[in-house]
Design an enzyme around this catalytic site. Sequence first.
Site, PDB file in Angstrom:
ATOM      1  N   HIS A 122      35.990  62.386   7.283  1.00  0.00           N
ATOM      2  CA  HIS A 122      37.166  62.706   6.665  1.00  0.00           C
ATOM      3  C   HIS A 122      37.460  63.998   6.814  1.00  0.00           C
ATOM      4  O   HIS A 122      36.634  64.931   6.776  1.00  0.00           O
ATOM      5  CB  HIS A 122      37.126  62.282   5.070  1.00  0.00           C
ATOM      6  N   ASP A 199      29.292  62.435   1.025  1.00  0.00           N
ATOM      7  CA  ASP A 199      30.428  62.447   0.609  1.00  0.00           C
ATOM      8  C   ASP A 199      30.544  60.858   0.327  1.00  0.00           C
ATOM      9  O   ASP A 199      30.454  59.969   0.861  1.00  0.00           O
ATOM     10  CB  ASP A 199      31.326  62.665   1.696  1.00  0.00           C
ATOM     11  N   LYS A 225      39.261  56.034  -6.812  1.00  0.00           N
ATOM     12  CA  LYS A 225      38.968  54.958  -5.707  1.00  0.00           C
ATOM     13  C   LYS A 225      37.950  53.915  -6.153  1.00  0.00           C
ATOM     14  O   LYS A 225      37.683  53.093  -5.787  1.00  0.00           O
ATOM     15  CB  LYS A 225      38.247  55.588  -4.413  1.00  0.00           C
TER      16      LYS A 225
END
Length: 413
Positions: A122, A199, A225
Amino acid sequence: MFNIEKVREDFPILSREVYGKPLVYLDNAATTQKPLMVLDAMRDEYLNVNANVHRGVHYLSQQATDLHEAAREKVRAFINARKIEEIVFTRGTTEAINLVASSFCESQMQAGDEVIVTEMEHHSNIVSWQLQAMKRGIVVKHIPITDDGLLCLDQLEGLITEKTKIISVAHVSNVLGTVNPVEQIIKIAHAHDIPVLVDGAQSAPHFKVDVQAMDCDFFAFSGHKMYGPTGIGVLYGKEEWLEKLPPYQGGGEMIDKVTWERTTFERLPFKFEAGTPDYVATHGLAKAIEYIDAIGFDAIQQHEQELTRYCMEQLMTIEGMKIYGPQLSTVNCQLSTVKDAVVSFNVGDIHHLDMGTLLDRLGIAVRTGHHCAQPLMDRLGISGTVRASFALYNTKEEIDILVSGIRRVAQMF
């Protein structure tokens, strides 16, 4: 027992309509919906316990502080950190990565030193390091991927040099759903005395994370999330590393003593928590963790992986379908260790934006575009994809609606 009907009742937004059609929400990798227990807890705190934390001797401040620090303990247990001092509250995964990149580079790196990431990262785990490259002259290198979206792990050793100071990798790709072998990466890195940042934005909501078993040095994830509020996230760091790093921001809360001559800083984790924290959001995050714990990751993972496999099987019945990342031949053998809860695809020559826009008119919420992973798109030779991503409240019936919608759109082109 996992009861999908009961679970869906906890998320009132799932019963609404979009353009006169029942909402089919398949954009969970971007953000998840929030159960009533999270929303009710946050509303109750604003109504009854609203006061700044750590700073007041009055009753409300102490009550709010207790809730805030109880949330820290809840997070510690959730990822099995050793100490609450290793849990730093941030605004999300992005800020957590920026914190490490900034503080680590300031204290541990110099011009020419290297960070290794992966080709599927990302942007938050690319740009954060590139900013440091522009400021300090560090070098950003990446582990390449195979055509089916798996890391070329055999190339990692060749990328490591005496100038490699840290490795920073996604646990799960937000585009491909690839579950990266972080334990192997960490073992290789530690054999060279190199710390690893993981991550966990796309892993923490879907399966059990144990930072001690993983032995990562840093781990970052976001509340929104995983059924919690926006604007709250977590950086886990091993105590010995957090002690070495300088503060990321300055201000109130993170100080021990301030004079005109110098400032000394608070103990961990407060050294990294400048200013008023979002103490209501931390309480909401704690409630989201309680919700996940009540269902259990075994049930969640089994349900979501059944959805992932079913979605891939059904999509491959559509003419012109191209799914990116690990394929069914691999996934059917070992889904839990290869791919998780994300399916990105394109159909023939239909632009991903056109597909997503027309699916939206059918009430189907998917994500389109490069998904903040443009270097990965370049590697795949495309401008973007359509992405369906799953949560514990999604159903096979919703996947059937998605597949039907894709067929309907494809007939228009």
